[in-house]
Design a protein around this motif. Structure first.
Motif, PDB file in Angstrom:
ATOM      1  N   ASN A  27       2.114  -7.981   1.299  1.00 61.16           N
ATOM      2  CA  ASN A  27       2.006  -6.555   1.622  1.00 61.16           C
ATOM      3  C   ASN A  27       1.296  -6.313   2.951  1.00 61.16           C
ATOM      4  O   ASN A  27       1.705  -5.465   3.739  1.00 61.16           O
ATOM      5  CB  ASN A  27       1.251  -5.851   0.484  1.00 61.16           C
ATOM      6  N   LYS A  28       0.239  -7.089   3.183  1.00 53.30           N
ATOM      7  CA  LYS A  28      -0.537  -6.903   4.425  1.00 53.30           C
ATOM      8  C   LYS A  28       0.305  -7.277   5.640  1.00 53.30           C
ATOM      9  O   LYS A  28       0.274  -6.598   6.667  1.00 53.30           O
ATOM     10  CB  LYS A  28      -1.826  -7.726   4.379  1.00 53.30           C
ATOM     11  N   SER A  29       1.081  -8.360   5.506  1.00 56.28           N
ATOM     12  CA  SER A  29       1.944  -8.768   6.624  1.00 56.28           C
ATOM     13  C   SER A  29       2.993  -7.710   6.937  1.00 56.28           C
ATOM     14  O   SER A  29       3.526  -7.656   8.044  1.00 56.28           O
ATOM     15  CB  SER A  29       2.670 -10.077   6.293  1.00 56.28           C
ATOM     16  N   LEU A  30       3.306  -6.882   5.937  1.00 57.96           N
ATOM     17  CA  LEU A  30       4.331  -5.843   6.134  1.00 57.96           C
ATOM     18  C   LEU A  30       3.719  -4.523   6.603  1.00 57.96           C
ATOM     19  O   LEU A  30       4.401  -3.500   6.654  1.00 57.96           O
ATOM     20  CB  LEU A  30       5.097  -5.612   4.824  1.00 57.96           C
ATOM     21  N   GLY A  31       2.438  -4.533   6.913  1.00 57.77           N
ATOM     22  CA  GLY A  31       1.791  -3.313   7.399  1.00 57.77           C
ATOM     23  C   GLY A  31       1.327  -2.401   6.285  1.00 57.77           C
ATOM     24  O   GLY A  31       0.982  -1.240   6.521  1.00 57.77           O
ATOM     25  N   GLY A  32       1.274  -2.928   5.051  1.00 59.02           N
ATOM     26  CA  GLY A  32       0.770  -2.136   3.926  1.00 59.02           C
ATOM     27  C   GLY A  32      -0.742  -2.016   3.996  1.00 59.02           C
ATOM     28  O   GLY A  32      -1.406  -2.744   4.735  1.00 59.02           O
ATOM     29  N   ALA A  33      -1.277  -1.098   3.190  1.00 58.48           N
ATOM     30  CA  ALA A  33      -2.735  -0.887   3.177  1.00 58.48           C
ATOM     31  C   ALA A  33      -3.403  -1.892   2.251  1.00 58.48           C
ATOM     32  O   ALA A  33      -2.798  -2.360   1.278  1.00 58.48           O
ATOM     33  CB  ALA A  33      -3.039   0.523   2.690  1.00 58.48           C
ATOM     34  N   LEU A  34      -4.657  -2.215   2.554  1.00 60.39           N
ATOM     35  CA  LEU A  34      -5.465  -2.991   1.622  1.00 60.39           C
ATOM     36  C   LEU A  34      -5.992  -2.023   0.574  1.00 60.39           C
ATOM     37  O   LEU A  34      -6.515  -0.959   0.923  1.00 60.39           O
ATOM     38  CB  LEU A  34      -6.636  -3.647   2.365  1.00 60.39           C
ATOM     39  N   ILE A  35      -5.838  -2.370  -0.695  1.00 53.86           N
ATOM     40  CA  ILE A  35      -6.290  -1.485  -1.778  1.00 53.86           C
ATOM     41  C   ILE A  35      -7.388  -2.177  -2.556  1.00 53.86           C
ATOM     42  O   ILE A  35      -7.215  -3.331  -2.996  1.00 53.86           O
ATOM     43  CB  ILE A  35      -5.129  -1.154  -2.751  1.00 53.86           C
ATOM     44  N   HIS A  36      -8.508  -1.505  -2.723  1.00 55.05           N
ATOM     45  CA  HIS A  36      -9.598  -2.092  -3.503  1.00 55.05           C
ATOM     46  C   HIS A  36      -9.129  -2.269  -4.953  1.00 55.05           C
ATOM     47  O   HIS A  36      -8.547  -1.340  -5.535  1.00 55.05           O
ATOM     48  CB  HIS A  36     -10.843  -1.196  -3.448  1.00 55.05           C
TER      49      HIS A  36
END
Ligand code: NAP
Ligand code: MN
Length: 264
Positions: free
Chosen positions: A162-171
């Motif tokens: 997800n991070k590589s795809l520009g998604g947000a980091l979610i706690h």
């Protein structure tokens, strides 16, 4: 404490496994591969994913602890060359367990359904041809996607694909799941929202292919080929994976250590 070890199986991880068995026996903890309470993984985050998938039918009975034979991982707390600290912490018996949500996918075919759980994410990918998928949010039509694929991830999976795809980091305290696009086509013919979207626990997402195509469906580290499926429905599961932490396990510290600076 009855424990078992799931190792990546490379020479270093096997050596760490042997050493752990020896040192845990010294403090009178016994290995029980059939009925463990604690599953110690030795390897990478990928090893944690395999271990969780091996114990999917016993998630309410086991808790996971990760030892990384590389740099610190997202799911792994200890580095292999600091087994002393691990043994000390186990001896002290002070820990807290955290629960991470799993995401479910129900794939419907004409005559049956298949059910999967993921700790990181599911992706639908067609590397060769454009995929055409209608996207429904809570059973209501939202958009038509054209492109290489979609990624649906959990909070702990938010730092992975997800991070590589520009998604947000979610706690991981936030009960949510996220949809990110993999190379969507946006033109005067095709249009998608394009931004990553985050859904609360009670929502569901449905993807319906509108053209026949064969795709790769990934379930964390695994992948299967999907043909002739009618739709896939995603939602956060009530099932969780428990991890045991003996030291401070602040999520944002992990993010900093993994992606920015290691020792500041
Ligand atoms: P892998 O190719 O070794 O995984 C790719 C990297 O993702 C590795 O560095 C892995 O750490 C790391 N990772 C896994 N889960 C993570 C998490 N929750 N947060 C941060 N980093 C994470 O394959 P694998 O070890 O079998 O892991 C499968 C995962 O790889 C998939 O679930 C997917 O998230 C990820 N992946 C990422 C991409 C991408 O970013 N383009 C593409 C395919 C798959 P370790 O080295 O410690 O294993
Ligand atoms: Mn890996």
């Amino acid at each position: 404490m009855r424990y078992t070890i799931v190792s990546r199986g490379d020479p270093l991880s096997s050596e760490v496994e042997r050493s752990l068995d020896e040192r845990l026996a010294q403090i009178e903890l016994f290995r029980d591969d059939k009925n463990p309470e604690v599953v110690i993984t030795v390897g990478g985050d990928g090893t944690v994913l395999s271990a969780v998938h091996n114990y999917l039918d016993r998630l309410d009975q086991v808790v996971f602890v990760g030892i990384h034979t590389g740099k610190l991982g997202f799911y792994a707390d200890y580095i292999y060359d600091d087994l002393d600290t691990f043994i000390q912490n186990v001896k002290s018996n002070k820990y807290h367990d955290v629960s991470f949500p799993l995401l479910s996918a129900t794939i419907s075919y004409e005559d049956h359904q298949e059910y999967y759980l993921a700790l990181n994410e599911f992706t639908l990918i067609n590397p060769y041809r454009t995929q055409h998928l209608d996207v429904y949010i809570n059973d209501e039509y939202f958009e038509s996607f054209q492109g290489t694929g979609l990624c649906i991830s959990t909070p702990t999976g938010s730092s992975a694909f997800n991070k590589s795809l520009g998604g947000a980091l979610i706690h991981p305290n936030i009960q949510a799941f996220q949809l990110t696009e993999i190379a969507s086509i946006n033109s005067n013919v095709y249009r998608t929202i394009s931004s990553p979207m985050i859904f609360p626990k009670e929502h569901n997402l449905t993807l319906k292919p509108t053209h026949v195509s064969e795709i790769i469906f990934t379930i964390d580290h695994r992948n299967i080929t999907l043909k002739n499926y009618e739709l896939i429905k995603f939602q956060l599961s009530d099932q969780v994976v428990r991890f045991r932490h003996y030291n401070n396990n602040d999520f944002w510290k992990r993010v900093k250590k993994s992606f920015l600076v290691e020792n500041k």
